[in-house]
Each structure stands twice: as C-alpha cells, then as structure tokens.
Design an enzyme around this catalytic site. Structure first.
Site, PDB file in Angstrom:
ATOM      1  N   ALA A 106       4.782  -3.487   3.401  1.00 49.39           N
ATOM      2  CA  ALA A 106       5.867  -2.221   3.002  1.00 49.39           C
ATOM      3  C   ALA A 106       6.992  -3.219   4.238  1.00 49.39           C
ATOM      4  O   ALA A 106       6.207  -3.821   5.279  1.00 49.39           O
ATOM      5  CB  ALA A 106       5.317  -1.256   3.287  1.00 49.39           C
ATOM      6  N   LYS A 107       7.844  -2.137   3.706  1.00 51.87           N
ATOM      7  CA  LYS A 107       9.317  -2.127   4.991  1.00 51.87           C
ATOM      8  C   LYS A 107       9.914  -0.628   4.834  1.00 51.87           C
ATOM      9  O   LYS A 107       9.908  -0.443   3.840  1.00 51.87           O
ATOM     10  CB  LYS A 107       9.480  -3.634   5.022  1.00 51.87           C
ATOM     11  CG  LYS A 107      10.644  -3.899   6.007  1.00 51.87           C
ATOM     12  CD  LYS A 107       9.259  -4.322   7.530  1.00 51.87           C
ATOM     13  CE  LYS A 107      10.203  -5.378   8.978  1.00 51.87           C
ATOM     14  NZ  LYS A 107       8.745  -5.228   9.441  1.00 51.87           N
ATOM     15  N   GLY A 108       9.941  -0.283   6.064  1.00 50.62           N
ATOM     16  CA  GLY A 108      11.286   1.172   5.951  1.00 50.62           C
ATOM     17  C   GLY A 108      12.601   0.179   6.557  1.00 50.62           C
ATOM     18  O   GLY A 108      12.793  -0.557   7.363  1.00 50.62           O
TER      19      GLY A 108
END
Ligand code: NAD
Length: 421
Positions: A106-108
């Site tokens: 995931a990444k934000g």
C-alpha cells in the site's frame, strides 16, 4: 517524487509486463496484478492558524492484500500524484514478497509542501488525513508507516487519532513510531543494516574481500548516514560521501566516527577536515568497489551509466537506477542489488514492530538485528539463485530476478485463494 515526463505507474506496469513475459505468467493473474485493489481519494479541510480553511487532497492506495495486510508509507509532498501512489503501492507489494514477510503493498500521500505549514497546521492535516483513510485501514488490514517528509512524530499523531476513535491504544495501527509508544528497537538503522547484509553476501558470491574495499555513498540521511559506520565495521573504507550540498572525497578513507560527529555538529558533510570537495555527479563516477546511492530516485541514467565504475551497486534509495541504465550496467557487469531487496530491511523491521505491538511483547535490539540478518540473507540468496539459474537461459538483471521471485509469490497467493466470488 515523480520526475517530470515519467509516469511511475506506467513504469511499474512495464516492469511487471517484462517479468510476466519471462516467467510465462498466466495472463489472468497478470491482469489482476496490474490493478490496485483499492484507491481512496480524500479531501481534507484544515483550519490554518490565521482562521482560514484550506482543503488538501490525499490518497491511500492498496495494491494487494493477497499475502496479508497491506503495508506502506505515507508521504507529504507537493508533487504527489495518484499514479505515483499507485506505483509505490505496487512496489511495496513486490518488496514485501521478496523478503517473504506476510504483507501486501500500500502507499499513501498528501499533496502538500510541509514547509509551508506550521507545526500545529501539520498536526491537524495529519490527523484529518488519518481519520479520513481510517475507513480502509486497520491493524489487520493496512498498516501505514513514515515516508518522505513524515516521521515518528507523524506516526504518533496517526496512532493517537485512530486510538481516540477506538477508545483504547492501538499501537499496531502504524509502524515507525517513537520507541516509547511501541516503536521497535533497531528500526532506525534497519534499512542501512539490511544494505550492509546484502553487500556482505554480494561480496561473498563475487569472491572479493570487503576488508579495505572502497565505498562511495550518495546521501547522508537516515539510510546513507547509518550505512557508513555499518559498512566501516565490516572493514570497508568509506572514501566518498555526499548530501544535498555536495560531496567530499578522501582516497585514504574517512575516520567514520569523526565524520559522524562532524556531520552532527555542522549539519552536513561539506568541509570535513582533510577531504576534497566533489560534486554529487562526480561521486557516482568514482572508481570504487561499492557504490551506495541513498538519496534520490533516477540518479543513474543512460547518460552516466557508462561511466559508473563499481563492482557492487547497492540501491539504498528507491528507484535510483533508470531502466535504460539497468541495461547498460548489466552489459558492463556491475552487480546491482536492487532496491526491492537492498533497502527492504526497513519494512522488515516495521514488520517486527507490528508483531511486537500485536503481542505487547518487545524484543531487544540484538534480537531484532539477528532476525533481520536471517531474513535479508535468505532473501538475497533466493534472488541470487534465480539470477544464476535464469542467466544461463539469457542475461537478466538482479532486479528482474527479484521481481520474478516476488511476482511468483503474489501470483501463487492470488491463484490459491481464487477470485471472489
Ligand atoms: P533522508 O531525508 O533522511 O536523507 C536524504 C539524504 O539525501 C540527505 O542527506 C540529503 O541531504 C540528501 N539529498 C537530498 N537531495 C539530494 C541531492 N539532490 N543530491 C544528493 N543528495 C541529496 O532520507 P532517507 O530516509 O535516508 O531516504 C533516502 C532514500 O532511501 C529515499 O529514496 C527513500 O525512499 C529510501 N528508503 C528509505 C528507507 C528508510 O528506512 N528511511 C527505507 C527504504 C528506502
């Protein structure tokens, strides 16, 4: 951050396509892996100190949860784009799979230059972002961590925001926390320690002695700055280092403890007594045994790759080598330890932090380092074995070998779980 003209998501898809072709990956599985599971876009109203309200845009992308909860950092930067976050989330899936930890990717990101905000504005932005994305995160779903321009303090705000909603402390909701809030011993140096383990194993397979081996390091922050003493402890001679203001060189090798003390006091490497100034570009082209780019992406390109003169290129930074440069280095015989393997010590220690948080049972730094050594050494040889086997068929980079290992692991998980419903 994305370079102008380069769409990172297209680059990530291209890398996947190349490896899928070589592995003869089932086209149906390739189709699944091309897409993230979920992309969330959030708009974040924040009251500024002068009473006005500004609305910021943020993202959280979960590429895969096939092998476990999604894992990846959150960056605050003015150039963040959804495509960049999608690419980074896919790269996290591969990184976690290469080292065999039970996570997806995931990444934000939030589009903001944190330098434009006061500390209290930044805290309100961080808390609002985490509150907005909390509909898709959870300690068994998606566990954020620091990335560019976020740090242990940001993670403490994230953890507190989530815990306030629950009514009790939930330390395993993020990693990279301060140690007194459930952070892990050894996390700070884990990325660099992982790099040093990879360099040690690479030297073994290439049959050269690290005692007296010369090293140049670009970037002297968390990754570069911690790599210097760890490589020096293994007998290496650190002959060049740099930061954003430029580099320094001493062919005899620096006194590393003195250099560390100098950087701590002066804030940079420039002006270290007895050293000669060089540019960041010159540092990359020095004749050395080991080169560690540990600053930015895209620094080794088709322009300077022909002049890279090292035996081992250990990628501390994410994405320091462009695909064209990879091809040139392969032909030159430079042994590249790719980022998804080389800097995976950071996410591995994050995994340890999460496990400790879930159990509320904390390990010593020695235990953390020993387990990190085991995981990194095993991953290095698994990638290297694929590289040895495949190279007999046709030349490939260690990066492609790492991707083959990772994509196979994720594809197997998707295939065995099946497509719902
Ligand atoms: P950092 O901010 O602590 O340090 C960055 C260093 O690079 C600083 O010394 C800075 O002066 C230097 N730098 C900045 N711009 C430069 C330029 N134009 N030329 C030369 N040097 C420049 O960052 P970090 O945490 O050490 O991360 C460095 C790289 O490693 C990034 O690509 C990051 O994504 C990657 N990485 C970090 C971790 C981690 O645990 N910190 C884990 C995996 C990957």
């Amino acid at each position: 951050m994305a370079q102008v003209g380069v769409n990172p998501y297209e680059m990530a898809l291209e890398q996947l396509k190349t490896v899928a072709k070589r592995m003869k990956l089932d086209p149906n599985l390739h189709e699944v892996l091309k897409h993230p599971m979920r992309s969330l876009e959030v708009y974040l109203p924040v009251r500024m100190d002068n009473g006005t309200i500004k609305v910021f845009t943020g993202y959280r992308v979960q590429h895969s949860m096939a092998r476990g909860p999604a894992k990846g950092g959150v960056r605050f930067h003015q150039n963040v784009t959804l495509d960049e976050v999608k690419a980074l989330s896919m790269w996290m899936t591969w990184k976690c799979a290469v080292v065999g930890i039970p996570y997806g990717g995931a990444k934000g990101g939030v589009i903001v230059n944190p330098k434009d905000l006061t500390d209290s504005e930044l805290e309100r932005l961080a808390r609002r972002y985490f509150s907005e994305i909390s509909i898709i995160i959870g300690e068994q779903k998606d566990i954020p961590a620091p990335d560019v321009n976020t740090n242990a303090q940001t993670m403490a705000w994230f953890m507190d925001t989530y815990s306030m909603g629950k009514g009790y402390a939930v330390p395993a909701i993020v990693t990279g926390k301060p140690v007194d809030l459930g952070g892990s011993e050894g996390r700070e140096k884990a990325t660099s320690r992982g790099i040093s383990f990879c360099v040690r194993e690479a030297a073994k397979v290439l049959h050269f002695d690290l005692h007296g081996a010369t090293v140049a390091i670009q970037g002297f922050g968390n990754v570069g700055g911690n790599s210097a003493p760890l490589l020096a402890e293994m007998g290496c001679k650190i002959v060049a280092v740099s930061d954003v203001s430029g580099g320094i060189h001493d062919p005899k090798g620096f006194d590393v403890p003195k250099l560390m003390a100098y950087v701590k006091q002066s804030g940079g490497v420039k002006g270290f007594p007895g050293s000669k100034d060089i540019s960041n570009a010159q540092l990359l082209e020095l004749k050395v045994d080991v080169l560690v780019p540990a600053a930015l992406e895209g620094v080794i390109t088709k322009e300077n790759a022909p002049k890279i003169d090292c035996k081992i290129l250990a990628e501390g930074a994410n994405g320091p080598t462009t695909p064209e440069a990879d091809e040139i280095l392969l032909k030159k015989g430079v042994f590249v330890i790719p980022d998804v393997l080389c800097n995976a010590g950071g996410v591995t220690a994050s995994y340890f932090e999460w496990v400790q948080g879930l159990q509320s049972f904390f390990w010593t730094e020695a235990e953390v380092n020993e387990k990190l050594n085991e995981i990194m050494t095993k991953a290095f040889h698994q990638v290297h074995d694929i590289w040895l086997r495949e190279t007999k068929v046709s030349p490939l980079t260690m990066r492609q070998a790492a991707y083959m290992l990772a994509v196979q692991r994720v594809a197997d998980a998707v295939r065995k779980r099946g497509i719902f419903p």
